[in-house]
Design a protein around this motif. Structure first.
Motif, mmCIF file in Angstrom:
data_model
loop_
_atom_site.group_PDB
_atom_site.id
_atom_site.type_symbol
_atom_site.label_atom_id
_atom_site.label_comp_id
_atom_site.label_asym_id
_atom_site.label_seq_id
_atom_site.Cartn_x
_atom_site.Cartn_y
_atom_site.Cartn_z
ATOM 1 N N ARG A 175 -4.691 -1.472 1.656
ATOM 2 C CA ARG A 175 -4.840 -2.803 2.274
ATOM 3 C C ARG A 175 -3.506 -3.528 2.349
ATOM 4 O O ARG A 175 -3.162 -4.136 3.369
ATOM 5 C CB ARG A 175 -5.849 -3.625 1.467
ATOM 6 N N ARG A 176 -2.715 -3.412 1.280
ATOM 7 C CA ARG A 176 -1.427 -4.106 1.270
ATOM 8 C C ARG A 176 -0.475 -3.513 2.311
ATOM 9 O O ARG A 176 0.353 -4.222 2.888
ATOM 10 C CB ARG A 176 -0.813 -4.043 -0.132
ATOM 11 N N ALA A 177 -0.596 -2.218 2.561
ATOM 12 C CA ALA A 177 0.255 -1.574 3.569
ATOM 13 C C ALA A 177 -0.038 -2.154 4.948
ATOM 14 O O ALA A 177 0.882 -2.418 5.735
ATOM 15 C CB ALA A 177 0.027 -0.060 3.564
ATOM 16 N N ARG A 178 -1.321 -2.364 5.218
ATOM 17 C CA ARG A 178 -1.697 -2.962 6.515
ATOM 18 C C ARG A 178 -1.173 -4.386 6.613
ATOM 19 O O ARG A 178 -0.636 -4.799 7.636
ATOM 20 C CB ARG A 178 -3.223 -2.976 6.666
ATOM 21 N N GLN A 179 -1.301 -5.146 5.515
ATOM 22 C CA GLN A 179 -0.908 -6.559 5.539
ATOM 23 C C GLN A 179 0.602 -6.734 5.555
ATOM 24 O O GLN A 179 1.124 -7.634 6.208
ATOM 25 C CB GLN A 179 -1.459 -7.281 4.296
ATOM 26 N N GLU A 180 1.314 -5.860 4.826
ATOM 27 C CA GLU A 180 2.736 -6.110 4.606
ATOM 28 C C GLU A 180 3.625 -5.138 5.361
ATOM 29 O O GLU A 180 4.848 -5.205 5.265
ATOM 30 C CB GLU A 180 3.046 -6.077 3.095
ATOM 31 N N GLU A 209 -4.039 -4.558 -8.242
ATOM 32 C CA GLU A 209 -3.340 -5.566 -7.413
ATOM 33 C C GLU A 209 -2.027 -5.963 -8.090
ATOM 34 O O GLU A 209 -0.980 -6.057 -7.446
ATOM 35 C CB GLU A 209 -4.202 -6.829 -7.233
ATOM 36 N N LEU A 238 6.011 -3.419 -5.544
ATOM 37 C CA LEU A 238 6.612 -3.851 -4.271
ATOM 38 C C LEU A 238 7.788 -4.791 -4.524
ATOM 39 O O LEU A 238 8.846 -4.664 -3.899
ATOM 40 C CB LEU A 238 5.560 -4.541 -3.395
ATOM 41 N N VAL A 256 -5.996 -0.417 -3.188
ATOM 42 C CA VAL A 256 -5.276 -1.685 -3.027
ATOM 43 C C VAL A 256 -4.052 -1.499 -2.131
ATOM 44 O O VAL A 256 -3.788 -2.303 -1.221
ATOM 45 C CB VAL A 256 -4.859 -2.240 -4.412
ATOM 46 N N ALA A 257 -3.303 -0.405 -2.351
ATOM 47 C CA ALA A 257 -2.075 -0.191 -1.568
ATOM 48 C C ALA A 257 -2.389 0.013 -0.094
ATOM 49 O O ALA A 257 -1.603 -0.372 0.784
ATOM 50 C CB ALA A 257 -1.307 1.007 -2.126
ATOM 51 N N VAL A 286 0.535 -3.112 -7.890
ATOM 52 C CA VAL A 286 1.129 -2.958 -6.556
ATOM 53 C C VAL A 286 2.101 -4.111 -6.285
ATOM 54 O O VAL A 286 3.197 -3.903 -5.759
ATOM 55 C CB VAL A 286 0.020 -2.866 -5.481
ATOM 56 N N THR A 287 1.720 -5.321 -6.682
ATOM 57 C CA THR A 287 2.604 -6.484 -6.503
ATOM 58 C C THR A 287 3.929 -6.275 -7.231
ATOM 59 O O THR A 287 5.012 -6.504 -6.668
ATOM 60 C CB THR A 287 1.912 -7.764 -7.026
#
Ligand code: ZN
Length: 489
Positions: free
Chosen positions: A52-57, A171, A178, A49-50, A174-175
């Motif tokens: 994907r979130r790293a790419r997005q955020e 998810e 962050l 999950v992280a 990670v939310t």
């Protein structure tokens, strides 16, 4: 923002006859940095999950090693330390970091370590300092120790059993991590000890409603996350048992009150969470004693490899053969030698085969039979949610009216591929015996006219009073009268 992530996980059965070494992790799941595939496995969901979130955020994710071994006995000390230190060395090299995300199981033991996760967290905290945010995802079959709750900032457990929600919970983890790093929230945790041990399938009541109740409490009144730590029955450690964890946004009194309230609810329903289970012979009588509208799936939790059993107990197969039943299937039986013989003989061959009943006295005795090889698989893989789980080379054999799935890489029945990959068509069966406690339910309930649970006499009975515990903190229900519950953190 820089975040480090890694995973170190297994579920240690203090009573398992099968040792656990580093090579057992390496032959199951071992992803050194940069080699993790782009799909989630259970305990590596935070990394997946992280990423994907790293790419997005737009934060930087430093990936450490990920380890998972099939549950068995506590891990050899030097092997645990080598995996722990591999991860800690990677973390040290990644410093400074703003956060650490760990995918752990929570019931990992090593000789000399009752709380591997607490040990790893303590060392990780010493490296990253008090300001970095440490987030952890755990399996609900964990020993949710006070030490972990004090060392981590956010802990989120899977809510579902079968654990089909590991990505959703990652998810959330990670939310929350962050948001905490960004200063948007200040997570505080409350931990309530129910002073009991039970089994909590969420495929039946009251477990199903309790999951919905936990979810309904999240996201309001400052409540960030609610988890039920079921505990792991086969772990003989002091902090064994069921606990409730509530994470609030800097609202400790609210968290304490809610954790206590939920914990008292769990205690009041003790003994009703688990499914009723039958004697193995009673289950066979029930399946063959009347008409059913499809296969009846009969789980045998007592020989669940997913909880550290060998999965080679033959009691149920012997009963089926003795009664001369037709249209039965049982699996998986872990027997690499029998699988090799079947592969050498080939599909269609008649072999005089000895299978099962080998690993321990609790395995029963081997079956000697004239068997027909009905299907073979190389590097078999079964599905569990989005995860793919190996069962190695495998063979399907027919002995009288009983088809048996033999596997070479020890695993419980998760997906129906355990049978279909080796030529066993479950749709034509009346009795489908699976070695699993409840994870089978996700894939097997949809094909079943009925799901039953039996005690096949394997090493992991559902009744926890049958284990020779020496170290759990007493009094603890059901070993003793129910003591008072207590808020630990
Ligand atoms: Zn679990």
């Amino acid at each position: 923002m820089r975040i480090f992530t890694a995973s170190l996980a297994t579920e240690s059965n203090s009573f398992s006859p099968i040792p656990t070494a580093r090579k057992d992790f390496e032959s199951t799941i071992y992803f050194p940095p940069g080699t993790h595939p782009d799909r989630a496995t259970h305990c590596t969901a935070p990394l997946y999950v992280a990423r994907r979130r790293a790419r997005q955020e737009g934060f930087e994710l430093i990936e450490g090693s990920c380890f998972w071994a099939e549950p068995s006995a506590p891990v050899a000390t030097a092997d645990y330390e080598s995996m722990r230190d591999e991860i800690l060395d990677q973390l040290r090299a990644a410093l400074p970091v703003d956060g650490v995300l760990l995918g752990l199981h929570g019931a990992m033991l090593a000789y000399g370590y009752d709380d591997c996760e607490g040990d790893l967290l303590e060392r990780a905290r010493a490296l990253v300092g008090p300001e970095a945010v440490i987030g952890v995802e755990l399996d609900p079959h964990c020993h949710l120790t006070e030490k972990r709750v004090r060392l981590a900032d956010v802990i989120v457990l899977y809510k579902e059993y079968p654990h089909t929600d590991f990505v959703e919970r990652a998810e959330e983890l990670v939310t929350l991590a962050l948001a905490s790093i960004r200063g948007e929230i200040k997570p505080v945790m409350s931990l309530y000890d129910c002073r009991m041990d039970d089994l909590f399938p969420t495929t039946r009541e009251p477990g199903r409603s309790f999951v919905e109740r936990m979810k309904g409490l999240e996201g309001r009144d400052g409540v960030l996350s609610v988890s039920l730590g079921h505990g792991f029955t086969q772990g003989d450690v002091p902090e064994h048992g069921t606990r409730v964890l509530v994470v609030t946004n800097d609202a400790k009194a609210t968290g304490d009150r809610l954790a206590t309230e939920l914990g008292e609810e769990v205690r009041a329903k003790r003994g009703t969470w688990r499914p009723p289970y039958l004697d193995a012979g009673e289950a066979i009588d029930l399946v063959y004693g009347r008409a059913w509208d499809g296969p009846v799936v009969v789980a045998d939790p007592s020989d669940n490899a997913g909880g550290g059993a060998a999965s080679d107990n033959t009691n149920v197969i012997r009963l089926l053969l003795d009664r001369g039943v037709a249209d039965a299937a049982v699996g998986p039986i872990w027997d690499p030698a029998a699988v090799a013989i079947c592969h050498a003989a080939g599909v269609g061959a008649q072999v005089t085969l000895r299978f099962g009943g080998k690993a321990a006295p609790t395995s029963g005795v081997p079956v000697d039979a004239e068997a027909t090889v009905i299907g073979l698989a190389r590097d078999g893989v079964q599905s569990f949610g989005s995860a793919k789980v190996s069962f190695g080379d495998a063979a399907g054999i027919r002995v009288g009216g009983v088809d048996v799935s033999l596997i070479s890489h020890r695993s419980q029945a998760l997906g129906t591929e355990i049978f279909s990959a080796v030529g066993i068509d479950l749709a034509t069966k009346r009795y489908v015996g699976v070695k699993s406690t409840n994870h089978f339910h996700a894939a097997y309930a949809p094909i079943a006219a009925e799901v039953l649970y039996c005690d096949g006499g394997g090493p992991s009975p559902l009744d926890s009073r049958k284990y020779p515990f020496r170290r759990i903190a007493r009094p603890l229900w059901p070993h003793d009268d129910l003591p008072e519950g207590r808020l630990l953190v």
